[in-house]
Design a protein around this motif. Structure first.
Motif, PDB file in Angstrom:
ATOM      1  N   SER A 671       0.827  -1.214   0.000  1.00 33.28           N
ATOM      2  CA  SER A 671       0.000   0.000   0.000  1.00 33.28           C
ATOM      3  C   SER A 671       0.857   1.258   0.000  1.00 33.28           C
ATOM      4  CB  SER A 671      -0.934  -0.012   1.212  1.00 33.28           C
ATOM      5  OG  SER A 671      -1.682   1.180   1.284  1.00 33.28           O
ATOM      6  N   SER A 674       2.459   2.036  -3.372  1.00 33.84           N
ATOM      7  CA  SER A 674       1.530   2.439  -4.435  1.00 33.84           C
ATOM      8  C   SER A 674       1.564   3.945  -4.675  1.00 33.84           C
ATOM      9  CB  SER A 674       0.101   1.996  -4.082  1.00 33.84           C
ATOM     10  OG  SER A 674      -0.355   2.669  -2.927  1.00 33.84           O
ATOM     11  N   TYR A 675       1.935   4.742  -3.666  1.00 31.06           N
ATOM     12  CA  TYR A 675       1.988   6.197  -3.865  1.00 31.06           C
ATOM     13  C   TYR A 675       3.152   6.581  -4.777  1.00 31.06           C
ATOM     14  CZ  TYR A 675      -1.404   6.257  -0.104  1.00 31.06           C
ATOM     15  OH  TYR A 675      -2.518   6.052   0.656  1.00 31.06           O
ATOM     16  N   SER A 703      -5.175  10.963  -0.785  1.00 33.32           N
ATOM     17  CA  SER A 703      -5.880  10.016   0.094  1.00 33.32           C
ATOM     18  C   SER A 703      -6.930  10.715   0.922  1.00 33.32           C
ATOM     19  CB  SER A 703      -4.878   9.311   1.011  1.00 33.32           C
ATOM     20  OG  SER A 703      -3.913   8.623   0.264  1.00 33.32           O
ATOM     21  N   PHE A 836      -1.569  -2.866  -5.985  1.00 33.01           N
ATOM     22  CA  PHE A 836      -2.890  -3.002  -5.372  1.00 33.01           C
ATOM     23  C   PHE A 836      -3.348  -4.464  -5.391  1.00 33.01           C
ATOM     24  CE2 PHE A 836      -3.859   1.651  -6.190  1.00 33.01           C
ATOM     25  CZ  PHE A 836      -3.865   1.977  -4.843  1.00 33.01           C
ATOM     26  N   CYS A 839      -1.489  -6.133  -2.665  1.00 32.24           N
ATOM     27  CA  CYS A 839      -2.025  -5.748  -1.355  1.00 32.24           C
ATOM     28  C   CYS A 839      -3.295  -6.536  -1.044  1.00 32.24           C
ATOM     29  CB  CYS A 839      -2.290  -4.246  -1.333  1.00 32.24           C
ATOM     30  SG  CYS A 839      -2.894  -3.622   0.251  1.00 32.24           S
ATOM     31  N   ASN A 868     -12.478  -2.061  -8.615  1.00 31.32           N
ATOM     32  CA  ASN A 868     -11.973  -0.710  -8.821  1.00 31.32           C
ATOM     33  C   ASN A 868     -12.787   0.023  -9.884  1.00 31.32           C
ATOM     34  OD1 ASN A 868     -10.082   1.373  -8.273  1.00 31.32           O
ATOM     35  ND2 ASN A 868      -9.056   0.897 -10.197  1.00 31.32           N
ATOM     36  N   TYR A 908      -7.956  -4.659   3.537  1.00 27.69           N
ATOM     37  CA  TYR A 908      -7.482  -3.990   2.322  1.00 27.69           C
ATOM     38  C   TYR A 908      -7.979  -2.543   2.260  1.00 27.69           C
ATOM     39  CZ  TYR A 908      -7.417  -2.686  -2.603  1.00 27.69           C
ATOM     40  OH  TYR A 908      -7.245  -2.009  -3.774  1.00 27.69           O
ATOM     41  N   ARG A 909      -9.256  -2.346   2.547  1.00 28.97           N
ATOM     42  CA  ARG A 909      -9.801  -0.978   2.514  1.00 28.97           C
ATOM     43  C   ARG A 909      -9.246  -0.130   3.646  1.00 28.97           C
ATOM     44  NH1 ARG A 909     -11.942   1.337  -1.633  1.00 28.97           N
ATOM     45  NH2 ARG A 909     -13.827   2.172  -0.658  1.00 28.97           N
ATOM     46  N   THR A 912      -5.732   0.924   2.299  1.00 28.69           N
ATOM     47  CA  THR A 912      -5.684   1.748   1.087  1.00 28.69           C
ATOM     48  C   THR A 912      -6.622   2.950   1.123  1.00 28.69           C
ATOM     49  OG1 THR A 912      -7.348   0.320   0.042  1.00 28.69           O
ATOM     50  CG2 THR A 912      -5.017  -0.217  -0.324  1.00 28.69           C
ATOM     51  N   LEU A 913      -7.559   2.978   2.056  1.00 29.39           N
ATOM     52  CA  LEU A 913      -8.532   4.076   2.074  1.00 29.39           C
ATOM     53  C   LEU A 913      -8.550   4.830   3.390  1.00 29.39           C
ATOM     54  CD1 LEU A 913     -10.826   5.533   0.533  1.00 29.39           C
ATOM     55  CD2 LEU A 913     -12.421   3.931   1.605  1.00 29.39           C
TER      56      LEU A 913
END
Length: 933
Positions: A671, A674-675, A703, A836, A839, A868, A908-909, A912-913
């Motif tokens: 994660s 990914s940036y 984010s 992703f 992840c 996605n 996962y969420r 990543t969120l």
């Protein structure tokens, strides 16, 4: 708007009843305990009085309206009452049959007369009465309003104390009646409260005038109509004509939300009430008119006032005549006229009177050239220094828009003095100006930006033309050089250098500027001509210099080493495009700098600083809350709400008890990486140089943005803003982000097809069944045929597609010239998708058990790509809800047990969120303070 407020209030009341059961029951117990056991005789008398009053008062008002021939209002009231009764019956049925138990408990209670039955949730006769009262306008008549309000309060009190209702039932009854009334008026239209011409003439006769006719004076600016009133020119049988201003209730309501916003956002500035009564508006305008004349200023003389029934008032002035400042031509705005206007303002300010609207249409010039200040309705007496300085700033700007900053400041200094003008500089900002003035400034800014864009396009065109001429000259020189080489090194070098010098000078000069008398002179003897050429056309001169320098280097290299001409040409060819690009960019920057103009407010500040160099220039903090701050607060609140709503469904015991922390750490690492991949995918489509780590910071800030905006909107807006702040021009920034999104869409679809084929998705009908695919393709084909067959839709689609490719395709051509950039962009997209997928795969393996079989990475990729895609299409921030459901269903479809899929998706969420929200907010604020967002 009132209908919407009523509906929202009803929804809020039902939500409170549903979720705050303890509060509602506690309130009922407190009321019952407080009222105790009232005397029976008192309760019967109060109930009888309230019942008679509730029926008698509306009937009496209806009779009074019918006598005055205003039956339309009564018809509206009766219709609203009938509809309100129907709504109460429907609400009672819903509460009894389908409403949650908590709402039933809040709106009903056991009936005192029959414990086995419940009281009515909504009162079947009280709601119609309230709807009738509101629709007929009883609330606008003080005496009737007081009588009916007392009757309603007495009725509600007796029913509440006797145990026949609940507090929430009373509130719901009032809201239903109020909302139905405004809904009825919205549907059928409210009666026109504007007075007719006959009513106006009758009102003038009532105050002693004998009018003959009245003609409406149209205002050119509808945005400030609420501050001006309706104006009429009235002729009399005997005497001079009159100017009459009419103010009615409909006009009073105009601009309500604008005044509320100004009252909330402006700091330390006295604002009149957002919604004044007619009496207050009449008294304020009359007071300002008398005060202005007493201060020695030229203002219309008020000679009479009167009411025109309950819905309008009039103010009668002596006729002034003349034209407004806005209607005068620029040639008529002499310095004497401007100074006379400043003298009127000085007279007002000597008695602490603020006009608050010194725009061009509020300044009247009569036939003799005398300046008269009108529209004093929004002014203030005993005004503070801040408001008085705002008047000076407003008039400076209004004059600057017509005659320029220099004359506006000079005339103000001549009358007010340099100190008074210098003190207004901190107030010289758009928020302190009137709405019409701000609109004019915005229009000027758009015109100025358009001129700058035109200058940039013209400079780019000239640079490309000069580059083409330089390339043709280079080809001719190369041909001559090859011919010279065959003659010998020394002879060829001399001829090539001479030809290059002559060609360069010819390319740089404009047609017709060559002097035949000096045609045979060497280039070094004509050193003065390139300077003039450069001034005339810097782009062509710079291109000529670049070509001459390249030619000289090539000739010198050939002379020093005749055996290495091809090596020198290869080096020059590699340097040539970069040098030409830099020259073109520099020329465009110079053209933009020459075309750039200062805005009017900046020009006024400079003029004042020439007179008072020590004048304060720091803008005063007038805004209590800025729109951006408000938007950030609302966005933060929405993000917190969604975060809490998601966290309440997470079983932290399962996550921390059964997770394999090695896979959790791997998911965290994927994660975080990914940036960096997101920054690569963005910068790969930006030919300009942008710092990589700064781009990574912007992706982290995204984010926070995507949690408060739809996934397909927030990231695009943030990346575009970031590129603009990083020095990329607006159009190119939008094109770069558009190109990145376009490539991302294409790669997403391609990867979904590839991984779907690899995993054999024909065996997983929930994801991509063959019949569904065929049906989808047929549907798309039908839609394409429909769009192409209908001219309106075809034009709409073609326009949108053309605008997309007009910006994206040229940008892609620029990127294609740099393969390294293109590889960075495409590689970043693929790496972002791969990270992703890893992840999500690591999150699944963190909760894997014996029941789960073998799970291929391709299957996880298909699930991620499908989730996605739906998340990007979902209107919720971050695709909340749609992504979770799709990922969970997809994992179950590919063989992951439900008790593994649910916590895996939540982890996962979370990674990543939700967890990146706090660092995203920190980076967002940091980049904003640095001016990078």
């Amino acid at each position: 708007m009132r209908l919407l407020v009523g509906i929202l209030a009803i929804a809020a009341l039902l939500l409170i009843s549903a979720f705050a059961h303890g509060t509602t029951s506690g309130l009922e117990q407190d009321i019952n305990a407080g009222t105790g056991e009232p005397p029976d005789l008192l309760m019967k008398l109060a109930g009888l009085t309230a019942s008679i009053g509730v029926l008698l008062v509306p009937v009496a008002f209806a009779i009074e309206r019918l006598i005055k021939r205003d039956g339309l209002r009564i018809a509206d009231g009766v219709l609203a009452a009938v509809l309100a009764h129907g709504v109460t019956l429907a609400t009672d049925l819903w509460v009894a049959k389908a409403a949650p138990e908590s709402i039933q408990d809040a709106l009903t209670q056991p009936s005192p007369g029959d414990i086995s039955s419940l009281t009515d949730p909504v009162h079947g006769y009280l709601a119609p009465v309230i709807a009738y009262m509101t629709a007929v306008g009883m609330s606008r008549r003080p005496r009737w309003r007081v009588v009916l309000l007392v009757v309603l309060l007495l009725e509600a009190f007796t029913m509440l104390v006797s145990g026949n209702t609940t507090p929430f039932s009373i509130i719901l009854t009032v809201l239903i009646g109020w909302s139905v009334a405004y809904g009825t008026l919205y549907a059928v239209g409210s009666p026109n409260v504007q007075p007719t011409g006959q009513t106006l003439l009758a009102g003038l006769r009532h105050v002693g005038f004998r009018p003959v006719s009245a003609a409406r004076e149209e205002s050119g600016d509808a945005s400030d109509q609420d501050n001006r009133g309706r104006r009429y020119f009235v002729t009399l049988e005997d005497g001079p004509p009159l100017d009459v201003t009419v103010i009615d209730r409909e006009q009073q309501a105009q601009g309500f939300f604008y005044r509320v916003w100004r009252r909330l956002t402006l700091r330390g500035i006295t604002q009149r009430r957002s919604l004044q009564s007619l009496r207050q508006a009449l008294e304020q305008e009359a007071l300002l008119a008398y005060a202005a004349i007493a201060a020695g200023a030229n203002a219309p003389k008020l000679i009479a006032t009167s009411e025109l029934g309950p819905d309008a008032v009039i103010l009668v002035y002596e006729h002034t005549g003349g034209r407004s400042l806005d209607s005068l031509p620029d040639a008529a705005l002499t310095d004497e006229l401007l100074c006379d206007t400043w003298r009127q303002v000085k007279a007002l300010q000597s008695r602490r009177i603020a006009h608050r609207r010194l725009a061009g249409d509020a300044i009247l010039v009569d036939r003799s050239g005398t300046v008269i200040l009108t529209d004093l309705r929004g002014g203030e007496i005993a005004a503070g220094d801040l408001v008085l300085r705002m008047d000076i700033a407003q008039l400076l700007t209004a004059f600057g828009l017509r005659v320029g900053a220099e004359r506006a400041v000079a005339t103000a200094v001549e009358v007010l003095g340099p100190d008074a003008v210098a003190d207004c500089l901190p107030l010289l900002q758009p928020i302190a100006l009137t709405r019409s003035t701000r609109g004019t400034l915005r229009k000027r800014a758009r015109e100025r930006a358009q001129r700058e864009r035109d200058a940039v396009l013209e400079a780019s065109r000239k640079a490309k033309a000069a580059r083409a001429e330089g390339e043709s000259a280079e080809e001719a020189e190369s041909t001559e050089a090859k011919g010279a080489e065959s003659k010998g090194p020394e002879t060829g070098a001399t001829e090539t250098a001479s030809a290059a010098a002559i060609s360069t000078a010819a390319t740089a000069e404009a047609p017709g500027d060559t002097d035949p008398a000096h045609a045979d002179e060497p280039v070094s003897a004509r050193a003065d001509e390139p300077v003039s050429i450069r001034k005339a056309d810097p782009i062509a001169a710079r291109t000529a210099d670049t070509a001459a320098a390249r030619t000289t280097e090539t000739v010198a290299a050939r002379t020093a080493d005749p055996a290495a001409p091809r090596k020198t040409e290869a080096i020059a060819a590699r340097k040539s495009p970069r040098a030409e690009k830099q020259a073109e960019k520099q020329a465009i920057d110079e053209a933009l700098e020459q075309a750039r103009e200062e805005d009017l407010l900046t020009q006024i500040r400079h003029q004042v600083l020439l007179i008072r160099p020590t004048a304060p220039v720091e803008p005063a903090q007038l805004e209590r809350i800025r729109p951006r701050t408000l938007i950030s607060f609302i966005a933060g609140a929405l993000g917190a709400y969604f975060l809490l709503s998601q966290l309440t469904h997470i079983d932290f015991g399962t996550i921390f008890g059964e997770a394999e922390w090695g896979w959790v750490a791997a998911a965290v690492a994927f994660s975080a990486l990914s940036y960096f991949a997101a920054a690569m995918s963005l910068l790969g489509f930006v030919p300009e140089r942008v710092p990589f780590l700064r781009a990574v910071s912007a992706q982290v800030a995204g984010s926070f943005v995507k949690i408060v905006a739809p996934a397909a909107v927030g990231g695009v807006a943030l990346n575009t803003r970031f590129l603009q702040r990083s020095g990329v021009r607006s159009g190119l920034a939008v094109a770069s982000v558009g190109a990145s999104q376009l490539f991302g869409l294409g790669s997403h679809i391609l990867l979904l097809l590839i991984f779907g084929y690899v995993t054999g998705t024909q065996k997983t009908p929930t994801l991509t069944p063959s019949r569904t695919v065929i049906a989808g393709l047929l549907t798309v084909a039908v839609l394409v045929l429909v769009v192409t067959a209908i001219p309106f839709l075809r034009k709409f689609v073609v326009t949108r597609v053309r605008s997309l490719f007009a910006g994206v395709v040229p940008r892609m051509l620029d990127v294609l010239q740099r393969p390294q950039k293109l590889l960075t962009g495409i590689g970043g997209m693929l790496l972002l998708t791969f990270l992703f997928v890893l992840c999500l795969d690591a999150s699944v393996r963190a909760f894997a058990n014996e029941e789960m079989g073998t799970l291929s990475l391709a299957s996880v990729a298909v699930v991620f790509l499908a989730g996605n895609a739906l998340g990007s299409a979902a209107p919720t921030p971050g695709g909340i809800g749609a992504v979770e459901a799709t990922l969970t269903l997809g994992l179950i479809t590919v063989g992951v047990p439900k008790d593994v899929a649910a916590p895996a998706v939540l982890l996962y969420r979370l990674l990543t969120l939700w967890l990146p929200v706090l660092p995203g907010w920190l980076f967002f604020n940091h980049l904003t303070r640095k001016g990078l967002l």
